[in-house]
Design a protein around this motif. Structure first.
Motif: not given
Lengths: 268, 321
Positions: B48-57
């Motif tokens: 979940l962290l990996r897949a949402s990284w773009m949005s997190l950034e």
């Protein structure tokens, strides 16, 4: 006063259970025709059609999930009850199991989407089975651990004293003693996941065709979702029929296994 | 306290060489299975962290408080989903906890054993009904009933409140909350029933001996004795309600407005995922949805930890396991 409130609370529970059951049976029964069980879905407006592919799909996906989830879950339960017990490692595993049990099923669906669907490049019945297996895992592990704890310790010591190796003692003596509880526990877990929808939305998806497990695969629950949300009356009618199948199937299995468990408990 | 004596490992070494290898294989298999379980939980978090990284950034912590949700301009925020999740869950808990408490007391202390068995069985079956069936019933049967009877009645009784404004559409956050209450009721009741059954008979008999009524015994012995377990039960129910997907998706209305009225259509984290995940084609859209999933996973994890904490404390104090 409190007694009255308590009785009203009980009545509320019974009332809603009765209401839901009545609606599903009454609306669902009208959709059940021979075609419903034998044919593929028809386009809206076309008379006839059924959900035969979805019935088969649900059975296949649930079976696949059981083949994956039951043995692994039982082995975890054995580790917790026989080997790990109060160790720190067992604590970590019990904690993970509880977290997984509390994880919403849609999150499990997203996880399997990210790991299986994205990597294989397509939705598939396999992915759906894996998602259901993940949901099943902690339930089976917990049931197995609880049931093995009920087996008296003297039984294990007797088997070991006779020279049985540990694995033979576990599988031949402890499992046999806990058999009834294990079987009902497993059946209840299988029944529960067979009614799951959310984890299949992004894994097995749905399909209007028969479909092999390596393709998007039709299943009853996602069919209910898709058909119920459609604006077509005949599709909504199909959704009620599929709801009938799911509800009756899950409830009958649940009632029988609970009843069997109680009978067993009485004899002890 | 019942402490099982562990079997000395020396017994294993005395049996023949073949059985030792059998034991090693068996032990290894149980360890591998356990490792798979732990890896899955860790894997969910990592993926979940990996897949949402773009949005997190891109959105940072502002994601949690932004009202934007626009796939066209690629602006995403979770506020309306979090709001809908929290409010519908809150309604569910307010309705379900007192009823569950009363129901559990009824089953354990007040009802005739035969009645208790039948009612208890029906409540257990309520838990067995799949979520999507609640959704079907909620959308096609309960929502029209809400629109025709319950919502006008609420407006009649308390129409001035901002909570009950707007046309009675049937679907909306209130309807979702009521159905959620129904769904978590059997789970909370089951745990509370177990908790009440743990209360020692001696204390109850002592209270009866002093002339207390059944209700007084429940209020002054059974409930206080199991208070920690009761809190644990509530958190378990909360965890279920917050992640419930299908039933909520059917009835919440899937709207992104933020309003005080409980009659308004809204959305929850889970319902947004169920509705939009398969439509999301742009990477940023998908990433934002993954971040929503991450938020939900985080919340349920914290709730689960709190629930286990209270239930364990209760178990320790009553000397079980």
């Amino acid at each position: 006063m409190v007694t009255a409130l308590a009785a009203v609370s009980a009545a509320i529970g019974i009332f809603f259970f009765g209401w839901i059951l009545y609606v599903v049976l009454q609306k669902g029964a009208r959709a059940l025709t021979p075609a419903f069980f034998l044919e593929l879905p028809a386009p809206p407006g076309v008379p006839g059609g059924g959900v035969a592919n979805a019935i088969v799909g649900t059975l296949v996906i649930t079976l696949g999930a059981s083949i994956l989830g039951v043995p692994i879950g039982m082995l975890v339960g054995v580790f917790l009850a026989e080997f790990g017990r109060h160790s720190r490692l067992a604590g970590v595993i019990r904690f993970s199991s509880n977290v997984l049990m509390g994880t919403p099923s849609i999150i499990v669906g997203m996880f399997v989407y990210a790991t299986v669907v994205v990597r294989t490049g397509h939705f598939s019945g396999y992915a759906g089975a894996i998602a259901l297996a993940v949901i099943m895992l902690p339930i089976i592990a917990r049931t197995t651990e609880d049931m093995l704890h009920l087996v008296p310790h003297t039984l294990r010591e007797s088997a070991l004293a006779l020279g049985a190796p540990y694995w033979k003692m576990t599988l031949g003596v402890v499992f046999r003693a806990a058999r009834a509880g294990l079987v009902t526990g497993v059946i209840l877990a299988v029944a529960r996941v067979s009614g799951e929808t959310a984890p299949l939305l992004f894994t097995a998806l749905n399909s209007p065709n028969w479909g092999f497990p390596n393709e998007p695969m039709a299943n009853l629950t996602v069919t209910v979702f898709n058909f119920a949300m459609s604006p077509y009356e005949d599709w909504q009618q199909m959704a009620w029929g599929a709801s009938f199948m799911i509800t009756v199937g899950v409830l009958i299995v649940t009632i029988i296994s609970r009843f069997a468990m109680r009978q067993k408990a009485h004899r002890r | 306290m019942f402490e099982t004596s562990s079997i000395p490992s020396g017994t294993l070494k005395k049996s023949g060489a073949r059985s030792i290898s059998g034991d090693m294989v068996f032990r290894l298999l149980t360890r591998i299975a356990s490792a798979i379980l732990v890896l899955i939980v860790a894997g969910i978090l990592v993926e979940l962290l990996r897949a949402s990284w773009m949005s997190l950034e891109k959105f940072g912590p502002g994601f949690l408080v932004s009202r934007d949700w626009n796939p066209v301009t690629q602006e995403f925020g979770a506020l309306s989903s979090i709001y809908g999740t929290v409010i519908s869950t809150l309604i569910a808990m307010i309705l379900a906890v007192p009823v569950s408490l009363m129901l559990a007391l009824f089953l354990v202390e007040l009802a005739h054993p035969v009645v208790s068995k039948i009612v208890g069985g029906a409540i257990e079956l309520l838990a067995a009904i799949p979520s999507i069936i609640y959704g079907m019933w909620g959308l096609f049967v309960f929502a029209p009933y809400m629109a025709d009877h319950l919502q006008p009645a609420l407006q009649g009784a308390a129409g001035g409140l901002p909570l009950f404004q707007g046309p009675p559409m049937g679907i909306g956050i209130l309807t979702a909350g009521i159905i959620l209450a129904l769904m978590v009721l059997p789970f909370i009741t089951a745990v509370m029933r177990d908790v009440f059954q743990m209360a020692p008979a001696v204390s109850k008999e002592a209270a009866f001996g002093l002339g207390s009524t059944t209700v007084e015994v429940a209020r002054s012995v059974t409930v206080p004795y199991g208070m920690q377990g009761l809190i644990g039960a509530c958190f378990l129910g909360l965890g279920r309600a917050i992640g419930e997907t299908m039933a909520v998706t059917f009835v919440i209305g899937n709207n992104r407005s933020l309003s005080w009225s409980l009659f308004d259509a809204g959305n929850s984290i889970a319902s947004t995922l169920a509705n939009e995940f398969s439509e999301a084609s742009e990477p940023m859209y998908l990433s934002a949805l993954m971040e929503l999933g991450l938020v939900l996973f985080g919340i349920t994890m914290v709730i689960q930890i709190i629930a286990q904490f209270w239930l364990k404390r209760m178990a320790r104090q009553t000397g079980r396991r």
